[in-house]
Scaffold this motif. Sequence first.
Motif, PDB file in Angstrom:
ATOM      1  N   PHE A  54      18.873  -8.365  15.485  1.00 42.07           N
ATOM      2  CA  PHE A  54      19.140  -7.626  14.638  1.00 42.07           C
ATOM      3  C   PHE A  54      18.252  -6.568  14.053  1.00 42.07           C
ATOM      4  N   GLY A  55      17.016  -6.568  14.403  1.00 45.76           N
ATOM      5  CA  GLY A  55      16.161  -5.832  13.514  1.00 45.76           C
ATOM      6  C   GLY A  55      15.902  -5.999  12.278  1.00 45.76           C
ATOM      7  N   THR A  56      15.058  -5.321  11.510  1.00 40.22           N
ATOM      8  CA  THR A  56      14.702  -5.703   9.869  1.00 40.22           C
ATOM      9  C   THR A  56      14.930  -4.097   9.434  1.00 40.22           C
ATOM     10  N   LYS A  57      15.547  -4.209   8.287  1.00 41.65           N
ATOM     11  CA  LYS A  57      15.953  -3.054   7.613  1.00 41.65           C
ATOM     12  C   LYS A  57      14.448  -2.562   6.890  1.00 41.65           C
ATOM     13  N   PRO A  58      14.254  -1.052   7.210  1.00 35.44           N
ATOM     14  CA  PRO A  58      12.914  -0.646   6.471  1.00 35.44           C
ATOM     15  C   PRO A  58      13.098  -0.281   5.172  1.00 35.44           C
ATOM     16  N   GLY A  59      12.167  -0.044   4.423  1.00 29.31           N
ATOM     17  CA  GLY A  59      12.371   0.189   3.087  1.00 29.31           C
ATOM     18  C   GLY A  59      11.301   1.480   2.842  1.00 29.31           C
ATOM     19  N   TRP A  60      10.556   1.535   1.710  1.00 30.44           N
ATOM     20  CA  TRP A  60       9.640   2.286   1.594  1.00 30.44           C
ATOM     21  C   TRP A  60       8.621   2.911   2.653  1.00 30.44           C
ATOM     22  N   THR A  61       8.582   4.126   2.856  1.00 30.46           N
ATOM     23  CA  THR A  61       7.780   4.804   3.941  1.00 30.46           C
ATOM     24  C   THR A  61       6.391   4.476   3.917  1.00 30.46           C
ATOM     25  N   ALA A  62       5.690   4.196   2.791  1.00 30.27           N
ATOM     26  CA  ALA A  62       4.343   4.303   2.675  1.00 30.27           C
ATOM     27  C   ALA A  62       3.680   2.696   2.546  1.00 30.27           C
ATOM     28  N   TRP A  63       4.321   1.854   2.829  1.00 27.52           N
ATOM     29  CA  TRP A  63       3.639   0.496   2.678  1.00 27.52           C
ATOM     30  C   TRP A  63       2.271   0.307   3.407  1.00 27.52           C
ATOM     31  N   TRP A  64       2.179   1.227   4.223  1.00 25.48           N
ATOM     32  CA  TRP A  64       0.678   1.158   5.031  1.00 25.48           C
ATOM     33  C   TRP A  64      -0.476   1.665   3.852  1.00 25.48           C
ATOM     34  N   LEU A  65       0.017   2.253   2.967  1.00 25.12           N
ATOM     35  CA  LEU A  65      -1.079   2.551   1.883  1.00 25.12           C
ATOM     36  C   LEU A  65      -1.368   1.267   1.092  1.00 25.12           C
ATOM     37  N   VAL A  66      -0.460   0.343   1.021  1.00 19.23           N
ATOM     38  CA  VAL A  66      -0.795  -0.926   0.216  1.00 19.23           C
ATOM     39  C   VAL A  66      -1.357  -1.856   1.209  1.00 19.23           C
ATOM     40  N   VAL A  67      -1.554  -1.698   2.472  1.00 16.97           N
ATOM     41  CA  VAL A  67      -2.173  -2.392   3.464  1.00 16.97           C
ATOM     42  C   VAL A  67      -3.604  -1.948   3.462  1.00 16.97           C
ATOM     43  N   ALA A  68      -3.728  -0.824   3.369  1.00 13.65           N
ATOM     44  CA  ALA A  68      -5.050   0.059   3.189  1.00 13.65           C
ATOM     45  C   ALA A  68      -5.825  -0.578   1.920  1.00 13.65           C
ATOM     46  N   VAL A  69      -5.048  -0.603   0.909  1.00 13.74           N
ATOM     47  CA  VAL A  69      -5.564  -1.072  -0.496  1.00 13.74           C
ATOM     48  C   VAL A  69      -6.134  -2.439  -0.462  1.00 13.74           C
ATOM     49  N   THR A  70      -4.924  -3.255   0.384  1.00 11.23           N
ATOM     50  CA  THR A  70      -5.705  -4.848   0.549  1.00 11.23           C
ATOM     51  C   THR A  70      -6.934  -4.777   1.313  1.00 11.23           C
ATOM     52  N   LEU A  71      -7.139  -3.960   2.486  1.00 14.67           N
ATOM     53  CA  LEU A  71      -8.402  -3.758   3.122  1.00 14.67           C
ATOM     54  C   LEU A  71      -9.695  -3.526   2.495  1.00 14.67           C
ATOM     55  N   GLY A  72      -9.338  -2.491   1.711  1.00 17.19           N
ATOM     56  CA  GLY A  72     -10.461  -1.932   0.727  1.00 17.19           C
ATOM     57  C   GLY A  72     -10.919  -2.973  -0.109  1.00 17.19           C
ATOM     58  N   SER A  73      -9.936  -3.583  -0.712  1.00 17.82           N
ATOM     59  CA  SER A  73     -10.315  -4.694  -2.143  1.00 17.82           C
ATOM     60  C   SER A  73     -10.881  -5.787  -1.542  1.00 17.82           C
TER      61      SER A  73
END
Length: 224
Positions: free
Chosen positions: A113-132
């Motif tokens: 069925f796929g997965t409904k996408p939401g906010w387009t900039a979640w990659w920023l949060v991934v980057a923040v977790t990597l940086g932290s």
Amino acid sequence: MARSLDTIDWGRAIERLCFLFPPVIGVGLIGVVREADPGVPFLERGLVLVGTFGYTLLTIALAVALFVDARRVRRRGGVSSHWKPNPWLNAAFAIVWAPVAGVFYLARRHRRFGTKPGWTAWWLVVAVTLGSTVIGALVAVVAFVLALPGLLTSAIGLAGAVAVGAFPIAIHQDAAHVCTYGDDWRPNPGVYLGIAFLSLSVPPLQPIVAGYYLARRHKAVGTP
């Protein structure tokens, strides 16, 4: 009652329940660790109880959600005709090992069925977790070398809190966006959620997973 249940997006509910497992488990683990080190009376035991009770509630809720969604999928035709999840088996799996049951079901559900996408900039949060995580590790090394236990604990605690609270959600949601709108790469959000859970269990894996995901994302869509 049946009609009200039919209006619920159970796939989304399963996602949200899975997102809550890392913080709840983290609270319980903090309580266990602190209980071995005398501190504020009853605080450690309270954290353990919160973690245990919260995990139990989440497990029951996830088992119910999996049962209802699997039963609904079995009754549908069309694209779901090739996948007939067993409601009782999925619910039992959740009772035994809830986080794994949830991500396994989401991964298989996404294929149909796929997965409904939401906010387009979640990659920023991934980057923040990597940086932290990277910065926290560097600060922890400095604190260890200089024998600063307070700084060491703070660095590890802050990096761990950011990773546990945000990383699984961010990578799952961003994978849903990339899979929906990307052309060359279609990551399965459920699979990446499971990998994120695993990376939190083995801390050195978290920055590796986050770094790989961001690099693969850049190659596929040009961002970041």
